[in-house]
Design an enzyme around this catalytic site. Structure first.
Site, PDB file in Angstrom:
ATOM      1  N   GLY A 157       0.085  -1.599  75.340  1.00 27.99           N
ATOM      2  CA  GLY A 157      -0.098  -0.554  76.338  1.00 27.99           C
ATOM      3  C   GLY A 157       1.233   0.075  76.705  1.00 27.99           C
ATOM      4  NE  ARG A 158       3.937   3.692  73.983  1.00 27.68           N
ATOM      5  CZ  ARG A 158       5.138   3.898  73.451  1.00 27.68           C
ATOM      6  NH1 ARG A 158       5.866   4.919  73.857  1.00 27.68           N
ATOM      7  NH2 ARG A 158       5.600   3.098  72.509  1.00 27.68           N
ATOM      8  N   GLY A 159       2.968   3.189  79.688  1.00 25.77           N
ATOM      9  CA  GLY A 159       2.727   4.111  80.788  1.00 25.77           C
ATOM     10  C   GLY A 159       4.036   4.601  81.351  1.00 25.77           C
TER      11      GLY A 159
ATOM     12  CG  PHE B  42       5.545   1.824  86.033  1.00 29.13           C
ATOM     13  CD1 PHE B  42       6.316   2.369  87.039  1.00 29.13           C
ATOM     14  CD2 PHE B  42       4.175   1.818  86.188  1.00 29.13           C
ATOM     15  CE1 PHE B  42       5.739   2.892  88.173  1.00 29.13           C
ATOM     16  CE2 PHE B  42       3.589   2.337  87.326  1.00 29.13           C
ATOM     17  CZ  PHE B  42       4.375   2.876  88.330  1.00 29.13           C
ATOM     18  N   GLY B  43       6.893   1.834  81.551  1.00 25.69           N
ATOM     19  CA  GLY B  43       7.436   1.195  80.365  1.00 25.69           C
ATOM     20  C   GLY B  43       6.339   0.801  79.397  1.00 25.69           C
ATOM     21  CB  ILE B  44       6.465  -0.281  75.995  1.00 22.07           C
ATOM     22  CG1 ILE B  44       6.892   1.184  75.804  1.00 22.07           C
ATOM     23  CG2 ILE B  44       5.517  -0.694  74.881  1.00 22.07           C
ATOM     24  CD1 ILE B  44       7.652   1.433  74.520  1.00 22.07           C
ATOM     25  CB  VAL B  45       2.376  -3.669  78.279  1.00 22.86           C
ATOM     26  CG1 VAL B  45       1.965  -5.109  78.565  1.00 22.86           C
ATOM     27  CG2 VAL B  45       2.525  -2.894  79.579  1.00 22.86           C
TER      28      VAL B  45
ATOM     29  CE  LYS C 191       3.765  -3.049  83.395  1.00 28.88           C
ATOM     30  NZ  LYS C 191       3.130  -1.950  82.638  1.00 28.88           N
TER      31      LYS C 191
ATOM     32  CG  ASP D 290       0.050   5.959  88.165  1.00 27.52           C
ATOM     33  OD1 ASP D 290      -0.727   6.931  88.248  1.00 27.52           O
ATOM     34  OD2 ASP D 290       0.587   5.611  87.097  1.00 27.52           O
TER      35      ASP D 290
END
Length: 811
Positions: A522-524, A526-529, A545, A639
């Protein structure tokens, strides 16, 4: 002694009258039961059956039901058709006006048996397992035999218009997708359907053939489960057609039941009375003989879920399994849908050729007879394989009789059929292809090296003197300790971390745990998971994360905020396990949620049930209430969106990324911050440079609640759904004020049958998205509104001036 008769008479007069009523299995109006683990149920005269609250194993929830009271295996034969299990402390009351009323601990009505005019005098559970509500003159006003669930008992009849509906699963008592019914034509049929109220049923997979169009008197009229234990169909001319052998088993020596199992197989069972030990129900008769191949309708997923494969066992019961390269959407539901462990799309350019990204697994005697989108004839095996590999729509190709059938997702009616003489080429991602000969040390190079050093040292020991052996042994032990101390140290705090129960991890440790950050999940903003295993080889999966937007000159503030996040403990929040703060590397380690995001769950071809959606909405509301009002330091999420709501093993909502918005704003000194959030969920005050409060989360939750209700995104392409529906909030407001709420849930029969809840949820959502933040309720109030604990007033138009479309330009 002469006074004994007097004391006996006095004892009888003073003994509570309701005790006699209970012994006679008569329950007076006004009697109540409470859902606890020690509440005694109402029993039939012989004690054969019990009526009351049954606690569902492994949960703290209960079901109002009837079960066999004298066998070890808790077998439920009837249950109240509530949308979900009820919590501890719920009550069941026998009311004179309404009959049985089920309420939760807050007093909200969950289920009732109203529908009759006369007053109820008492209830009675007889030894056939039937619970009745009667007037004073003993006339029956309501009974469970006339309202069956998934089981018929001896002496019970099922007339035209009545049906049995399977459970969702063995332990889930909500409505399933298989139905036994007798339509007006007189046939007894088994069919499958997503919702029970639609008249357009799929093709029947069992038919009793008791309809006679030429002579209606020769058609079936009702199903009779006789006192002798046989099941037959009574025709209108009083002739009978036996379905089971007439003397299948003695009713005096056995308990008998006819149950439509959750997997769609109708089965007659027996259980020997008075048996000691843990016996199981013995099947005597069942239909159909092979449900895997008998379901042939072009709607629905078949006997198993979509993308699954069905096989039949020795008891004619289906077994469902995901093919290689696929996994269950819900790991707790073996009979549910499977999802591919790879992503294939025709819309975006792929990074690599088909041969580099995918493999084809060859499977025999397996087919998904539907889902065809192209046939190649003539064809050979190699051409069939290549055609599927290079087609972005193709999920599997079936080669049979010099023809190739390409099929696309979702795959339905999957089954194993040894008569096919066919070969299936199933597409999988490269990582899911059958592995080459594995190297057991491939993932542990350091351990392999250390092991080799130990072997060499051991060999030296065997060829040396005793004195030298002692010296070598000492050195070896020291070396062993030194080598493995470094490994252990990587998973231990290297310096005092934040003052909480969080674990500190080194960057090297997290790099090893994630295989050098190889698997992105996942990513968003705030960064990448990344998916990781902590410690390596333990099987304990975590989500790591990488924060890429946190200011790196605020070490103290970072630890302070991480400490705040680490001190949160709520069932609707994703738990933070640890962190890393090493140079430029700042990472957070969370528990892993294998069921993915709410977005994936909602915006899918398979719409979640209304009961699932209401639970998810309440879960998010409770989690936000905790963040705003109940944890030690107030946290504003900033968010809230379906991508930041994860689902745990039980598909319960768990809020993620809370507290991270504060980390992004640590280097900002002013209260009025830069805009945070995602297009479609952002509150209007972000655009006006107003002070940010918890009400921005309330606004985002209102949009999310609308998405949960309608199972569609907050913003859609106008060409796809029309200009009036493109902005979900505008469409909701229009439908509410035009009193057309049914449009919001389309053909969702479960939601349409629960209009009171639907209206309450819609009004709550509109209150949440009010442009004036002061008009929005708090999240605690929102939770109460959703639960029905407080009255929800009619909301005003949320946007008195411009439409929401003014505020959706943020990326």
């Amino acid at each position: 002694m002469v006074y004994t008769p007097f004391y006996l008479i006095l004892f009888v007069l003073l003994f509570p009258f309701h005790t006699f009523a209970q012994n006679n299995s008569t329950i007076d109006a006004g009697s109540t039961l409470t859902a606890t683990d020690n509440t005694k149920p109402w029993l039939s005269p012989s004690g054969e059956f019990a009526f009351g609250f049954s606690q569902i194993q492994g949960t703290n929830q209960f079901l109002v039901c009837i079960w066999y009271a004298k066998i070890n295996e808790r077998t439920i034969v009837w249950h109240a058709n509530t949308t979900s299990l009820v919590p501890q402390g719920s009550t069941l009351r026998l009311d004179a006006d309404l009959g049985l009323i089920l309420r939760d601990p807050q007093g909200n009505r969950l289920w009732v048996t109203d529908g009759f005019v006369d007053k109820v005098a008492y209830g009675f559970l007889n030894d056939t397992g039937k619970f009745v509500l009667s007037r004073n003159d003993s006339e029956v006003l309501w009974d469970t035999f006339a309202h069956p669930t998934d089981t018929l008992l001896p002496t019970q009849e099922m007339e035209i218009g009545t049906m049995l509906i399977s459970r969702r699963s063995e332990a889930n008592f909500s409505l399933g997708r298989f139905y036994l019914r007798m339509p007006d034509n007189g046939n007894l049929v088994l069919s499958s359907k997503m919702v029970p109220t639609n008249s357009d049923y799929d093709a029947d997979y069992y038919n009793s053939q008791t309809s006679d169009p030429s002579n209606s008197t020769n058609s079936g009229y009702k199903v009779i489960f006789s006192e002798k234990g046989s099941v037959s169909i009574l025709k209108r001319n009083n002739a009978t057609q036996e379905l089971t052998p007439q003397s299948v088993s003695s009713v005096t020596e056995n308990y008998l039941r006819l149950t439509l199992n959750f997997d769609g197989v109708l089965t007659l069972y027996r259980y020997p009375k008075g048996s000691a030990g843990n016996l199981s129900w013995i099947p005597l008769w069942s239909q159909p003989d092979n449900i895997c191949t008998k379901i042939t309708g072009d709607k629905g997923s078949g006997a198993c879920g979509y993308n699954s494969v069905c096989s039949i066992d020795s008891n004619q019961r289906p077994s469902c399994n995901c093919p290689r390269g696929y996994s269950l959407f819900d790991p707790s539901d073996q009979y549910g849908n499977c999802k591919p462990n790879y992503v294939q799309t025709c819309e975006e350019p792929r990074k690599g050729s088909s041969e580099e990204l995918f493999s084809l697994i060859e499977i025999t005697d397996t087919d998904w007879p539907l889902s065809d989108f192209e046939q190649i004839n003539p064809s050979n095996k190699d051409d069939c394989r290549t055609a599927c590999l290079n087609d972005c729509l193709c999920a599997v190709a079936i080669f049979r009789s010099n023809s190739c059938w390409k099929k696309k997702l979702p795959l339905s009616n999957g089954r194993i059929d040894t008569s096919l003489d066919a070969t299936a080429f199933l597409k999988v991602g490269k990582g899911d292809a059958p592995p080459l000969t594995p190297d057991p040390w491939r993932e542990f190079p350091e351990r392999k090296k250390d092991q080799g050093n130990l072997i060499i040292a051991g060999s030296t020991l065997l060829g040396s003197s005793v004195f030298v052996n002692v010296l070598l042994l000492t050195a070896l032990l020291y070396g062993f300790f030194f080598i493995y101390k470094k490994k252990i140290k990587a998973f231990s705090p290297t310096y005092p971390s934040v003052p909480s129960n969080l674990q500190y991890f080194s960057y090297q440790c997290l790099a090893e745990a994630t295989n050098q950050f190889k698997e992105e999940i996942g990513r968003g903003g705030f960064g990448i998971v990344y998916k990781g295993e902590m410690p390596v080889g333990s099987g304990n999966i975590v989500a790591v994360k990488k924060l890429d937007r946190v200011a790196h000159d605020t070490d103290k503030e970072f630890k302070t905020e991480v400490n705040v996040i680490g001190q949160t403990h709520h069932k609707n929040l994703v738990r933070l396990l640890g962190y890393c703060d090493e140079g430029q590397h700042r990472l957070l380690v969370y528990e892993y949620m294998q069921n993915g995001t709410l977005a994936t769950f909602l915006f899918n071809e398979l719409k979640p049930s209304w009961s699932q959606r209401t639970k998810l909405a309440l879960g998010v509301a409770h989690g936000l209430t905790y963040l705003h009002e109940e944890c030690s330091t107030q946290i504003i999420h900033c968010d809230i969106k379906p991508q930041n709501i994860l689902l745990d093993d039980y598909n319960a909502a768990r809020i993620s990324d809370f507290g991270l918005a504060k980390l992004l704003m640590m280097n900002q000194s002013r209260t009025y911050t830069n805009i945070r959030g995602t297009k479609g969920y952002v509150a209007p005050e972000w655009f006006r440079n107003n002070q940010v409060t918890v009400k921005v989360d309330v606004y985002s939750f209102g949009v999310l609640l609308m998405e949960i209700i309608a199972c569609r995104r907050s913003l859609e392409d106008e060409e796809k759904c029309g200009a009036d529906k493109a902005v979900l909030a505008d469409w909701f407001t229009d439908c509410f004020h035009e009193k057309r709420l049914e449009l919001l849930v389309e053909d969702d029969a479960e939601a349409l049958s629960d209009m009171e809840t639907l209206k309450r949820f819609v009004m709550t959502a509109i209150w949440c998205i009010q442009e004036d933040a002061s008009l929005r309720p708090t999240m605690k109030r929102v939770s109460q509104m959703l639960e029905g604990a407080v009255e929800v007033l009619v909301p005003p138009l949320p946007y008195p001036l411009p439409s929401i479309t003014t505020y959706v330009s943020l990326e």
